[in-house]
Design a protein around this motif. Structure first.
Motif, PDB file in Angstrom:
ATOM      1  N   PRO A 113      -6.412 -17.391  -6.242  1.00  0.00           N
ATOM      2  CA  PRO A 113      -6.274 -16.135  -5.503  1.00  0.00           C
ATOM      3  C   PRO A 113      -4.872 -15.561  -5.640  1.00  0.00           C
ATOM      4  O   PRO A 113      -3.904 -16.273  -5.923  1.00  0.00           O
ATOM      5  N   LEU A 114      -4.765 -14.273  -5.448  1.00  0.00           N
ATOM      6  CA  LEU A 114      -3.480 -13.616  -5.576  1.00  0.00           C
ATOM      7  C   LEU A 114      -2.589 -13.930  -4.382  1.00  0.00           C
ATOM      8  O   LEU A 114      -3.053 -13.999  -3.245  1.00  0.00           O
ATOM      9  N   PRO A 115      -1.308 -14.105  -4.617  1.00  0.00           N
ATOM     10  CA  PRO A 115      -0.403 -14.300  -3.484  1.00  0.00           C
ATOM     11  C   PRO A 115      -0.203 -12.987  -2.732  1.00  0.00           C
ATOM     12  O   PRO A 115      -0.315 -11.894  -3.311  1.00  0.00           O
ATOM     13  N   HIS A 116       0.097 -13.103  -1.455  1.00  0.00           N
ATOM     14  CA  HIS A 116       0.314 -11.930  -0.605  1.00  0.00           C
ATOM     15  C   HIS A 116      -0.889 -11.001  -0.690  1.00  0.00           C
ATOM     16  O   HIS A 116      -0.793  -9.843  -1.098  1.00  0.00           O
ATOM     17  N   LYS A 117      -2.053 -11.517  -0.339  1.00  0.00           N
ATOM     18  CA  LYS A 117      -3.295 -10.763  -0.475  1.00  0.00           C
ATOM     19  C   LYS A 117      -3.266  -9.485   0.344  1.00  0.00           C
ATOM     20  O   LYS A 117      -3.789  -8.452  -0.075  1.00  0.00           O
ATOM     21  N   GLY A 118      -2.640  -9.518   1.517  1.00  0.00           N
ATOM     22  CA  GLY A 118      -2.576  -8.316   2.346  1.00  0.00           C
ATOM     23  C   GLY A 118      -1.783  -7.213   1.679  1.00  0.00           C
ATOM     24  O   GLY A 118      -2.176  -6.044   1.694  1.00  0.00           O
ATOM     25  N   GLN A 119      -0.652  -7.553   1.071  1.00  0.00           N
ATOM     26  CA  GLN A 119       0.154  -6.553   0.374  1.00  0.00           C
ATOM     27  C   GLN A 119      -0.587  -6.015  -0.846  1.00  0.00           C
ATOM     28  O   GLN A 119      -0.487  -4.831  -1.167  1.00  0.00           O
ATOM     29  N   CYS A 120      -1.331  -6.843  -1.543  1.00  0.00           N
ATOM     30  CA  CYS A 120      -2.091  -6.389  -2.709  1.00  0.00           C
ATOM     31  C   CYS A 120      -3.177  -5.402  -2.295  1.00  0.00           C
ATOM     32  O   CYS A 120      -3.435  -4.418  -2.996  1.00  0.00           O
ATOM     33  N   CYS A 121      -3.816  -5.658  -1.138  1.00  0.00           N
ATOM     34  CA  CYS A 121      -4.848  -4.714  -0.679  1.00  0.00           C
ATOM     35  C   CYS A 121      -4.241  -3.377  -0.321  1.00  0.00           C
ATOM     36  O   CYS A 121      -4.824  -2.306  -0.609  1.00  0.00           O
ATOM     37  N   LYS A 122      -3.052  -3.369   0.296  1.00  0.00           N
ATOM     38  CA  LYS A 122      -2.387  -2.099   0.601  1.00  0.00           C
ATOM     39  C   LYS A 122      -2.053  -1.340  -0.687  1.00  0.00           C
ATOM     40  O   LYS A 122      -2.225  -0.126  -0.774  1.00  0.00           O
ATOM     41  N   LEU A 123      -1.549  -2.077  -1.673  1.00  0.00           N
ATOM     42  CA  LEU A 123      -1.242  -1.436  -2.959  1.00  0.00           C
ATOM     43  C   LEU A 123      -2.495  -0.917  -3.632  1.00  0.00           C
ATOM     44  O   LEU A 123      -2.490   0.149  -4.259  1.00  0.00           O
ATOM     45  N   LEU A 124      -3.597  -1.652  -3.487  1.00  0.00           N
ATOM     46  CA  LEU A 124      -4.849  -1.249  -4.108  1.00  0.00           C
ATOM     47  C   LEU A 124      -5.363   0.061  -3.525  1.00  0.00           C
ATOM     48  O   LEU A 124      -5.966   0.872  -4.247  1.00  0.00           O
ATOM     49  N   PHE A 125      -5.150   0.312  -2.253  1.00  0.00           N
ATOM     50  CA  PHE A 125      -5.597   1.565  -1.637  1.00  0.00           C
ATOM     51  C   PHE A 125      -4.576   2.687  -1.811  1.00  0.00           C
ATOM     52  O   PHE A 125      -4.948   3.849  -1.972  1.00  0.00           O
ATOM     53  N   LEU A 126      -3.294   2.352  -1.770  1.00  0.00           N
ATOM     54  CA  LEU A 126      -2.257   3.385  -1.792  1.00  0.00           C
ATOM     55  C   LEU A 126      -2.087   3.988  -3.189  1.00  0.00           C
ATOM     56  O   LEU A 126      -1.950   5.210  -3.336  1.00  0.00           O
ATOM     57  N   ALA A 127      -2.106   3.150  -4.224  1.00  0.00           N
ATOM     58  CA  ALA A 127      -1.857   3.648  -5.583  1.00  0.00           C
ATOM     59  C   ALA A 127      -2.926   4.645  -6.050  1.00  0.00           C
ATOM     60  O   ALA A 127      -2.586   5.713  -6.578  1.00  0.00           O
ATOM     61  N   PRO A 128      -4.233   4.383  -5.889  1.00  0.00           N
ATOM     62  CA  PRO A 128      -5.218   5.383  -6.319  1.00  0.00           C
ATOM     63  C   PRO A 128      -5.140   6.697  -5.544  1.00  0.00           C
ATOM     64  O   PRO A 128      -5.332   7.774  -6.119  1.00  0.00           O
ATOM     65  N   VAL A 129      -4.821   6.620  -4.227  1.00  0.00           N
ATOM     66  CA  VAL A 129      -4.714   7.850  -3.436  1.00  0.00           C
ATOM     67  C   VAL A 129      -3.540   8.696  -3.930  1.00  0.00           C
ATOM     68  O   VAL A 129      -3.648   9.924  -4.080  1.00  0.00           O
ATOM     69  N   LEU A 130      -2.399   8.065  -4.187  1.00  0.00           N
ATOM     70  CA  LEU A 130      -1.249   8.816  -4.700  1.00  0.00           C
ATOM     71  C   LEU A 130      -1.506   9.347  -6.108  1.00  0.00           C
ATOM     72  O   LEU A 130      -1.035  10.430  -6.475  1.00  0.00           O
ATOM     73  N   TYR A 131      -2.253   8.579  -6.906  1.00  0.00           N
ATOM     74  CA  TYR A 131      -2.611   9.080  -8.242  1.00  0.00           C
ATOM     75  C   TYR A 131      -3.443  10.353  -8.139  1.00  0.00           C
ATOM     76  O   TYR A 131      -3.192  11.330  -8.864  1.00  0.00           O
ATOM     77  N   ALA A 132      -4.456  10.352  -7.261  1.00  0.00           N
ATOM     78  CA  ALA A 132      -5.287  11.544  -7.095  1.00  0.00           C
ATOM     79  C   ALA A 132      -4.464  12.733  -6.612  1.00  0.00           C
ATOM     80  O   ALA A 132      -4.674  13.877  -7.039  1.00  0.00           O
ATOM     81  N   LEU A 133      -3.482  12.487  -5.720  1.00  0.00           N
ATOM     82  CA  LEU A 133      -2.627  13.569  -5.219  1.00  0.00           C
ATOM     83  C   LEU A 133      -1.768  14.142  -6.332  1.00  0.00           C
ATOM     84  O   LEU A 133      -1.703  15.369  -6.526  1.00  0.00           O
ATOM     85  N   PHE A 134      -1.079  13.287  -7.080  1.00  0.00           N
ATOM     86  CA  PHE A 134      -0.211  13.762  -8.154  1.00  0.00           C
ATOM     87  C   PHE A 134      -1.011  14.428  -9.274  1.00  0.00           C
ATOM     88  O   PHE A 134      -0.550  15.385  -9.891  1.00  0.00           O
ATOM     89  N   LYS A 135      -2.216  13.901  -9.518  1.00  0.00           N
ATOM     90  CA  LYS A 135      -3.065  14.507 -10.550  1.00  0.00           C
ATOM     91  C   LYS A 135      -3.496  15.909 -10.145  1.00  0.00           C
ATOM     92  O   LYS A 135      -3.508  16.833 -10.968  1.00  0.00           O
TER      93      LYS A 135
END
Length: 399
Positions: A113-135
């Protein structure tokens, strides 16, 4: 062959697969480095990166889908199916969905499993949302190279449409009739000049009279008109003009020359501010027009050996006789090419072994006949079939 090398130096080549090769090499080096440094979480990090990269376009596609479904489903798609037309048009095709599904499966099957699973989940949700905004704001909009690659690959440029229109609406109609028109005009014309010379200047600035561009070019006469029923017009007239081009010795060479008329459209578009078509774009479209028209004509059986495309570089046109010299160079080059392709017939001896030193050999010319000028005939033999002969020993053996 100098003019051909000059043209190849100006015409842009179609874009290839070098960016894909570089991307694959860069990904392989990066994954190899991560595997060497920390192999325990490789599959988890790769799956997370793929999810971030695929969820961003999916969210942006959902934003596009909202407007298409609410405002344009009838006018742009005619009420066609959601899955078959609207979803692929918004970027929600099967490839992106399949990549996201495979990334989820890989993340699920990862052994460590990935370390810092909670931080990875936040990154997983935040990065696609910011991508859609910048796009949506245009920050991540495609570059000019990407847009040009898409337009050229899908034949969406102005030059592609003009080249196909010029071929289908004009050249394919008149070029098969050109040789007959020249023969009716003057049967003693030389063979190398029985082609239509199509001038394509890079600046798209076309003069309606060639003699205004070069004093060594004179209007000679018009070929007989070709009348073709076209688009409801009975007997629409197509005509060509014959020009006499003077060389350095003052000798005249007649040929059929004209500009590519679609270049007038490109030039007029660059003069209209509402078209959004500047001089750099116009030059690029002229080069694409030349390349597209050349490729079309090379694959056209009706137009083969009936035309000659001449690309005129305006940067080299300071010479007042540049146009006449260019036309004469293509005439001479064409004459040399046809001379090399059709050599004169050779003479051979009728009986090479029957002559003696005192008797000169008799030379008989060989009469060549064109096999394409005869009707095919069927040759029948009246002799009965004979059995195959066995091997005959004809060598001498000495004891």
């Amino acid at each position: 062959m100098q003019c051909l090398r000059d043209e190849e130096a100006l015409i842009p080549r179609p874009r290839g697969a070098l960016p894909k090769v570089c991307a694959v090499a860069l990904a392989a080096v990066t994954i190899g480095g991560i595997m060497f440094l920390s192999p325990e979480g490789l599959f988890g990090w790769v799956a997370m990166a793929i999810l971030i990269l695929t969820l961003g376009p999916l969210l942006h596609g959902i934003c596009l889908l909202a407007e298409e479904m609410l405002l344009h489903s009838n006018t742009r798609y005619g009420g066609r199916g959601l899955l078959s037309h609207v979803l692929p048009a918004c970027g929600l095709g099967g490839t992106t969905l399949l990549a996201a599904a495979l990334a989820c499966l890989l993340l699920y099957l990862a052994e460590h499993p990935l370390p810092h699973k909670g931080q990875c989940c936040k990154l997983l949700f935040l990065a696609p949302v910011l991508y859609a905004l910048f796009k949506s704001l245009g920050v991540l909009s495609p570059s000019e190279v990407e847009v040009s690659d898409i337009c050229e690959g899908r034949k969406m440029n102005v030059a592609h449409g003009l080249a196909w229109s010029f071929y289908l609406g004009y050249l394919r109609l008149v070029l098969p009739r050109l040789e007959d028109s020249i023969a009716a005009f003057r049967s003693s014309w030389s063979r190398e000049s029985r082609r239509l010379f199509i001038l394509i200047p890079l600046n798209a600035n076309i003069s309606h009279k060639l003699e205004n561009e070069d004093s060594n070019i004179y209007f000679y006469d018009n070929l007989p008109n070709n009348e073709i029923d076209r688009a409801g017009v009975r007997g629409r007239v197509y005509k060509h003009s014959v020009y006499r081009v003077l060389d350095e010795h003052g000798k005249g060479h007649e040929c059929v020359v004209e500009y590519a008329t679609p270049l007038l459209t490109l030039y007029n578009m660059s003069q209209e501010s509402s078209a959004g078509f500047g001089e750099p774009e116009r030059r690029q479209q002229v080069l694409l027009f030349y390349r597209t028209l050349r490729d079309i004509l090379e694959h056209s059986l009706e137009c083969r050996n009936r035309y000659k495309l001449i690309l005129l570089n305006d940067e080299l046109g300071d010479d007042p006789h540049f146009l006449s010299k260019t036309i004469l160079r293509h005439l001479r080059q064409q004459e040399k090419e046809e001379f090399c392709l059709t050599p004169p017939p050779q003479q051979e001896m009728a009986h090479p072994f029957a002559c003696t030193p005192c008797t000169p050999p008799k030379v008989h010319p060989i009469h060549y006949s064109d096999p394409m000028s005869r009707e095919p005939t069927l040759m029948l033999s009246l002799d009965s079939p004979q059995p195959l002969k066995g091997p005959v020993e004809n060598s001498d053996h000495y004891q």
